[in-house]
Design an enzyme around this catalytic site. Structure first.
Site, PDB file in Angstrom:
ATOM      1  N   LYS A  92     -31.087   7.798  -6.600  1.00  0.00           N
ATOM      2  CA  LYS A  92     -32.352   8.377  -6.153  1.00  0.00           C
ATOM      3  C   LYS A  92     -32.665   8.042  -4.690  1.00  0.00           C
ATOM      4  O   LYS A  92     -33.414   8.763  -4.026  1.00  0.00           O
ATOM      5  CB  LYS A  92     -33.483   7.863  -7.044  1.00  0.00           C
ATOM      6  CG  LYS A  92     -33.335   8.258  -8.497  1.00  0.00           C
ATOM      7  CD  LYS A  92     -34.319   7.553  -9.421  1.00  0.00           C
ATOM      8  CE  LYS A  92     -33.870   6.169  -9.823  1.00  0.00           C
ATOM      9  NZ  LYS A  92     -32.797   6.113 -10.824  1.00  0.00           N
ATOM     10  N   GLU A 124     -28.185  16.052  -9.569  1.00  0.00           N
ATOM     11  CA  GLU A 124     -28.791  16.384 -10.862  1.00  0.00           C
ATOM     12  C   GLU A 124     -29.185  15.158 -11.665  1.00  0.00           C
ATOM     13  O   GLU A 124     -30.210  15.147 -12.351  1.00  0.00           O
ATOM     14  CB  GLU A 124     -27.815  17.245 -11.681  1.00  0.00           C
ATOM     15  CG  GLU A 124     -28.339  17.673 -13.043  1.00  0.00           C
ATOM     16  CD  GLU A 124     -29.571  18.552 -12.912  1.00  0.00           C
ATOM     17  OE1 GLU A 124     -30.686  17.982 -12.914  1.00  0.00           O
ATOM     18  OE2 GLU A 124     -29.434  19.774 -12.799  1.00  0.00           O
ATOM     19  N   VAL A 157     -33.040  12.171 -12.228  1.00  0.00           N
ATOM     20  CA  VAL A 157     -34.379  12.109 -12.845  1.00  0.00           C
ATOM     21  C   VAL A 157     -34.375  11.871 -14.358  1.00  0.00           C
ATOM     22  O   VAL A 157     -34.856  10.844 -14.824  1.00  0.00           O
ATOM     23  CB  VAL A 157     -35.226  13.343 -12.483  1.00  0.00           C
ATOM     24  CG1 VAL A 157     -36.553  13.327 -13.229  1.00  0.00           C
ATOM     25  CG2 VAL A 157     -35.510  13.343 -10.983  1.00  0.00           C
ATOM     26  N   GLY A 177     -31.858  11.134 -16.502  1.00  0.00           N
ATOM     27  CA  GLY A 177     -30.454  10.847 -16.796  1.00  0.00           C
ATOM     28  C   GLY A 177     -29.652  12.048 -16.350  1.00  0.00           C
ATOM     29  O   GLY A 177     -29.896  12.608 -15.293  1.00  0.00           O
ATOM     30  N   GLY A 205     -30.224  -3.391 -23.348  1.00  0.00           N
ATOM     31  CA  GLY A 205     -29.609  -3.012 -22.067  1.00  0.00           C
ATOM     32  C   GLY A 205     -30.402  -1.999 -21.276  1.00  0.00           C
ATOM     33  O   GLY A 205     -29.926  -1.442 -20.295  1.00  0.00           O
ATOM     34  N   GLU A 232     -34.005  -4.439 -17.084  1.00  0.00           N
ATOM     35  CA  GLU A 232     -33.274  -5.490 -16.380  1.00  0.00           C
ATOM     36  C   GLU A 232     -33.938  -6.851 -16.607  1.00  0.00           C
ATOM     37  O   GLU A 232     -35.045  -6.936 -17.138  1.00  0.00           O
ATOM     38  CB  GLU A 232     -33.211  -5.159 -14.892  1.00  0.00           C
ATOM     39  CG  GLU A 232     -32.372  -3.903 -14.652  1.00  0.00           C
ATOM     40  CD  GLU A 232     -32.338  -3.506 -13.174  1.00  0.00           C
ATOM     41  OE1 GLU A 232     -32.011  -4.376 -12.349  1.00  0.00           O
ATOM     42  OE2 GLU A 232     -32.651  -2.345 -12.882  1.00  0.00           O
ATOM     43  N   ASP A 279     -39.694   2.677 -10.813  1.00  0.00           N
ATOM     44  CA  ASP A 279     -38.627   3.609 -11.207  1.00  0.00           C
ATOM     45  C   ASP A 279     -39.206   5.004 -11.439  1.00  0.00           C
ATOM     46  O   ASP A 279     -38.639   6.012 -10.998  1.00  0.00           O
ATOM     47  CB  ASP A 279     -37.928   3.110 -12.479  1.00  0.00           C
ATOM     48  CG  ASP A 279     -36.938   4.139 -13.021  1.00  0.00           C
ATOM     49  OD1 ASP A 279     -35.888   4.329 -12.385  1.00  0.00           O
ATOM     50  OD2 ASP A 279     -37.231   4.763 -14.052  1.00  0.00           O
ATOM     51  N   LYS A 325     -38.660   8.635  -9.048  1.00  0.00           N
ATOM     52  CA  LYS A 325     -38.267   9.909  -9.661  1.00  0.00           C
ATOM     53  C   LYS A 325     -39.290  11.003  -9.321  1.00  0.00           C
ATOM     54  O   LYS A 325     -38.917  12.146  -9.028  1.00  0.00           O
ATOM     55  CB  LYS A 325     -38.105   9.734 -11.168  1.00  0.00           C
ATOM     56  CG  LYS A 325     -36.862   8.899 -11.514  1.00  0.00           C
ATOM     57  CD  LYS A 325     -36.815   8.511 -12.984  1.00  0.00           C
ATOM     58  CE  LYS A 325     -35.539   7.732 -13.291  1.00  0.00           C
ATOM     59  NZ  LYS A 325     -35.556   7.135 -14.639  1.00  0.00           N
ATOM     60  N   GLY A 328     -27.766   6.785 -21.785  1.00  0.00           N
ATOM     61  CA  GLY A 328     -27.364   6.229 -20.518  1.00  0.00           C
ATOM     62  C   GLY A 328     -26.111   6.775 -19.905  1.00  0.00           C
ATOM     63  O   GLY A 328     -26.076   7.957 -19.552  1.00  0.00           O
TER      64      GLY A 328
END
Lengths: 344, 344
Positions: free
Chosen positions: B126, B150, B153, B155, B207, B210, B221, B225, B327
């Site tokens: 990003k 692509e 945003v 995934g 996972g 973080e 985050d 986006k 993910g």
């Protein structure tokens, strides 16, 4: 480049498309250097008109919307839709004649004729998709032209173009959705305590259901949309008869109340899955719970969830439009988007 | 045609992309006559490798996944990412270095270098989108190449390509969505009675979050986006700082219980609206009720609703994946789709 356009069928959707083209003419010119002329119009009950040098579209709209014939605008003697196509000198033919789920006619012949004359063909009509997709696609290809049909499933909301352009080389595993707004309105209102007959009357009063609601409530409208998606997305011909839908007439207020008490809802669920070389498809009322993307689609909302090998569950939802009938303007946009994507 | 590919960054997403390219190589060849070679790889801590005649990708994957250096595979002496780009002779550079929300570096320099060498540049990062979209797009155009992003945003779920390809000449009025899976998981678990701290720990254990969850829970985050969408879709540069997000730390279990009793939910809502020539954007926790398309997005589901002048409310939802971490495979598909759309 200038494109000559023929309109076969000039009902609400086609007239909305004509207005949308006029509204977007400046951006079409500035972004894509595309201009257009309306050179042929075929109406259901207000006559036919052709002028290869361009018809006065405002005049045509006024005449039809005041229930007068457009024949006086014609520079050529034309007596039916095929005459209009043959004499229009069009580059693009928009086919919006009434749907015939059994045969796809007369739309099939309109599109064959247009493609054979070297026109692109764009339709909102599900009939020719389920009854002629392979033939029409092959014919278009042989002529260096394109057959497009974005508006056939979720009104004009992008579905086919999303799978075609945004999911390259993805393998479609299955889809599941709600494709018929009328039955979704009826089931939503029954959940709020309204009787089936009253809910049908309401759907008719807002212009969603027809006088004879059979096509919606028995699942045939949903089934032809399932058949169209299966036919195109898996290149596997399927008819509504093969989908063999079950409608919502068997769902009682008692069943809906019981489901509601368990935080569940009946939805007319459309689904299809590829298993080996076969596609299994169905339309039937099913209980869904709040973990389903379909649970939240109320009233005239419709939508579809695609499962692919690369993105697990990707859903597209077209929400109900408070204070709007929905319908013709959005369906017109699907036709417009097909046009822009052909000429840009 | 054969394409030489450079991978800058070789973490989970990039390795998933390499495997996806290998899995899809036959259909790429048969449908689009496209073949490829991996000619450069830059890893974060397992070295660098370049071979313009093609690296052994299986060997590179094995080495990195067993925490060994790939340097032994290199036919050219390369010491950093820019060396890899400069020596790879690549046609396409995939940029997947770690995100830097403040400056967009070093991804920005990687992409500038690649475009200047005549490569296409594709990123899931990003940073360069919010810090360099106009510059990079103009540079790409001047070189006859393309900059694509692509996967930044939702995934790898198609969003930018849907607006670009499936909504031609539509005017975007506003968007609203849930873009951060971690906070959505936390809020969903708090609704089921879990304490905030335990919900954060759960998100870390799968996972998703973080060790330092600040970037997610304080809304950064989500904000980057929003900034990326605003920057691209309205061609209006915006930074996450300008979005100035409010995170979810102020939402207590009591507030969530009270909302639940009223059939409402707190969601970290991302939104933006064009008003005249300005764009107003925000990220903040908001109460939504069951009429909102956001209400049903639970756990790791994310999604966006677009309002345009032609289709009122069109929503895209990426559902949570039971039994999957989600993910990297899906994010990899976004990069793959960008590649296929460039070369097909």
């Amino acid at each position: 480049m200038q494109y000559k356009l023929a309109f076969i069928g000039f009902g609400n959707v086609a007239r909305s498309l004509a207005k949308l083209l006029v509204r977007k003419q400046d951006v079409l010119k500035s972004k894509h250097d595309v201009t257009f002329l309306f050179t042929g119009i075929s109406t259901g009950s207000h006559g036919f008109a052709v002028n290869p040098n361009g018809l006065d579209i405002q005049k045509a709209l006024e005449l039809v919307e005041s229930k007068q014939s457009i024949s006086s605008l014609s520079k050529v003697e034309v007596k039916n839709s095929l005459d209009v196509i043959n004499n229009s000198e069009a580059d693009v033919m928009f086919e919006n004649s009434p749907v015939n789920t059994q045969t796809g006619q007369p739309a099939l012949d309109h599109i064959r004729t247009a493609l054979n004359l070297g026109m692109h063909a764009i339709t909102a009509n599900k009939g020719p998709v389920v009854h002629g997709y392979r033939e029409l696609t092959a014919l278009a290809k042989s002529k260096g032209r394109t057959f497009r049909h974005e508006s056939t499933v979720l009104g004009g909301a992008p579905v086919f173009s999303v799978m075609r352009e945004a999911f390259p080389l993805a393998d479609l595993i299955s889809f599941k959705g709600i494709f018929n707004a009328t039955t979704n309105v009826i089931l939503s209102r029954m959940e709020n305590g309204e009787a089936y007959e009253d809910a049908v009357k309401y759907a008719q009063s807002i212009g969603l259901a027809e006088t004879d609601p059979t096509n919606d409530v028995d699942g045939w409208d949903a089934a032809i949309k399932v058949a169209a998606l299966v036919t195109v997305l898996w290149d596997t011909p399927m008819t509504p008869q093969q989908v063999n839908p079950t409608g919502i007439r068997g769902i009682t207020s008692e069943m809906i109340s019981k489901a509601k008490a368990e935080n569940k809802r009946y939805k007319l669920v459309c689904s299809a899955e590829k298993i080996g070389d076969k596609v299994q498809a169905s339309v039937s009322p099913q209980l869904v719970d709040s973990t389903s993307p379909l649970y939240g689609m109320m009233n005239s909302s419709t939508g579809i969830t695609f499962r692919t090998d690369v993105i697990l569950d990707y859903s597209i939802t077209l929400s109900e439009k408070p204070g709007m009938q929905g319908g013709p303007e959005e369906t017109a946009y699907g036709l417009f988007a097909d046009f822009v994507n052909l000429v840009k």
